[in-house]
Design a protein around this motif. Structure first.
Motif, PDB file in Angstrom:
ATOM      1  N   LEU A  30      31.095  53.038  38.815  1.00  0.00           N
ATOM      2  CA  LEU A  30      31.542  52.900  37.470  1.00  0.00           C
ATOM      3  C   LEU A  30      33.366  52.536  37.283  1.00  0.00           C
ATOM      4  O   LEU A  30      32.961  51.191  37.297  1.00  0.00           O
ATOM      5  N   ALA A  31      33.683  53.495  38.358  1.00  0.00           N
ATOM      6  CA  ALA A  31      34.815  53.353  39.012  1.00  0.00           C
ATOM      7  C   ALA A  31      35.316  52.247  39.266  1.00  0.00           C
ATOM      8  O   ALA A  31      36.169  51.465  38.850  1.00  0.00           O
ATOM      9  N   PRO A  32      34.777  51.845  40.241  1.00  0.00           N
ATOM     10  CA  PRO A  32      34.784  50.170  40.704  1.00  0.00           C
ATOM     11  C   PRO A  32      34.784  48.754  39.733  1.00  0.00           C
ATOM     12  O   PRO A  32      35.865  47.976  39.969  1.00  0.00           O
ATOM     13  N   LEU A  33      34.420  48.943  38.690  1.00  0.00           N
ATOM     14  CA  LEU A  33      33.329  48.034  38.225  1.00  0.00           C
ATOM     15  C   LEU A  33      34.883  48.002  36.830  1.00  0.00           C
ATOM     16  O   LEU A  33      35.399  47.224  36.356  1.00  0.00           O
ATOM     17  N   LEU A  34      34.936  49.695  36.250  1.00  0.00           N
ATOM     18  CA  LEU A  34      36.468  49.747  35.837  1.00  0.00           C
ATOM     19  C   LEU A  34      37.640  49.132  35.997  1.00  0.00           C
ATOM     20  O   LEU A  34      38.534  47.593  35.139  1.00  0.00           O
ATOM     21  N   VAL A  35      38.601  49.113  37.516  1.00  0.00           N
ATOM     22  CA  VAL A  35      38.725  48.306  38.357  1.00  0.00           C
ATOM     23  C   VAL A  35      38.820  47.025  38.413  1.00  0.00           C
ATOM     24  O   VAL A  35      39.837  46.419  37.587  1.00  0.00           O
ATOM     25  N   GLY A  36      37.766  46.448  38.490  1.00  0.00           N
ATOM     26  CA  GLY A  36      37.950  45.117  38.271  1.00  0.00           C
ATOM     27  C   GLY A  36      37.519  44.482  37.542  1.00  0.00           C
ATOM     28  O   GLY A  36      38.210  43.385  37.510  1.00  0.00           O
TER      29      GLY A  36
END
Length: 317
Positions: free
Chosen positions: A67-73
């Motif tokens: 989830l974190a990389p998706l949100l940062v992306g």
């Protein structure tokens, strides 16, 4: 050379180098596809660590890893759509300034939300402890996990760019944007996805780097300069060059910090008498471990002098 020192230092150097590659790969992709040198790239790395810390405290580390990389992306894509795209037509200087300003904005927001001190972003149970013991020295699971994720990311990005339709569109949009638009593809949207993807890769590095090392507001600044060294040494826009440079710098720094020899000791070993009265003694007595932090920048200077394109660089603009 002591076999234990060589093997353990090599493993530590490779794991650190692969983390550097995870960070530099996103920056390299953004530059090679868009010609934008993103000064806020390591800020997305920091955001990945802090967002993963928050998510992992609620639902655990493994959902946070996704989830974190998706949100940062998504944040990176929105920044490109509503800010960077508006200044893109004015040239490289406004792009540098707006990403530089974003890095300060993210830093202040992180300090407002999570505070100025280190947060307790710890390793999950599955990544705690040693993976194996070699020569009496334990190699941690966390560093092995960094190495595994970095290699999987490298293979995934390579396959995406060379074996999929979207990868071909991205590469075509770089060289012939008018032709790609004429074929019905939305080039601005492609660039937005590339920028968001690069930010997501930085966020992924933050998720696993934040708990392997430390999560604090200074973490972006601590790796910011070294990432640009990796990108320039490897060759601006070269993903393979970034991979090679990351491993080289990781190994050089790891070995250097453990070597306690100096020019003075080397000269004394060859039978040359040196003492405090010798000219240049303050420099002669410096050990390799003391100068280890400046070695990547010395390497950068040498590359710029003798091979300005970098190790595997091809881009000239």
């Amino acid at each position: 050379m002591n076999p234990e020192f060589f093997v353990i230092s090599t493993l530590n150097g490779v794991s650190y180098g692969l983390l550097l590659f995870m960070l530099s790969s996103g920056l390299t992709l953004i530059f090679s596809m868009m010609g934008v040198l993103n000064f806020a790239h390591t800020s997305f790395y920091m955001l990945g660590a802090y967002i993963a810390y928050t998510i992992s405290s609620v639902v655990g580390f493994w959902p946070a890893l996704v989830l974190a990389p998706l949100l940062v992306g998504a944040m990176g894509a929105l920044f490109e759509r509503y800010s960077l795209r508006r200044v893109h037509k004015f040239g490289h200087v406004p792009e540098l300034l707006v990403t530089f300003g974003l890095s300060y904005l993210i830093l202040e927001l992180v300090q407002l939300v999570w505070g100025r001190s280190t947060v307790p972003y710890g390793l999950p149970t599955q990544l705690q402890g040693p993976l194996f013991t070699l020569y009496g020295t334990q190699f941690p699971r966390s560093r092995s996990f960094v190495m595994l994720v970095a290699l999987l990311m490298l293979v995934s990005v390579w396959l995406l760019l060379t074996r999929t339709r979207i990868g071909l569109v991205i590469q075509a949009a770089l060289k012939h944007p008018e032709m790609v638009e004429a074929l019905g593809h939305n080039v601005p949207r492609v660039f937005m996805l590339v920028f968001g993807g690069g930010a997501a890769l930085a966020g992924l590095a933050g998720v696993i780097g934040g708990n392997t090392y430390v999560t604090e507001p200074a973490m972006a600044a601590s790796v910011g300069s070294i990432i640009f060294v990796v990108v320039v040494v490897g060759g601006m826009g070269s993903l393979a060059g970034a991979f090679l440079a990351s491993l080289l710098i990781g190994l050089v720094q790891t070995f250097a910090v453990a070597i306690d020899y100096s020019l003075a000791s080397a000269l004394q070993g060859m039978g040359v008498a040196v003492s405090e009265a010798t000219f240049g003694w303050p420099l002669l007595k410096l050990t390799v471990s003391q100068v280890a932090p400046i070695l990547p920048y010395l390497f950068l200077v040498l590359i710029l002098i003798f091979r300005p394109k970098g190790l595997l660089g091809t881009r000239e603009d």
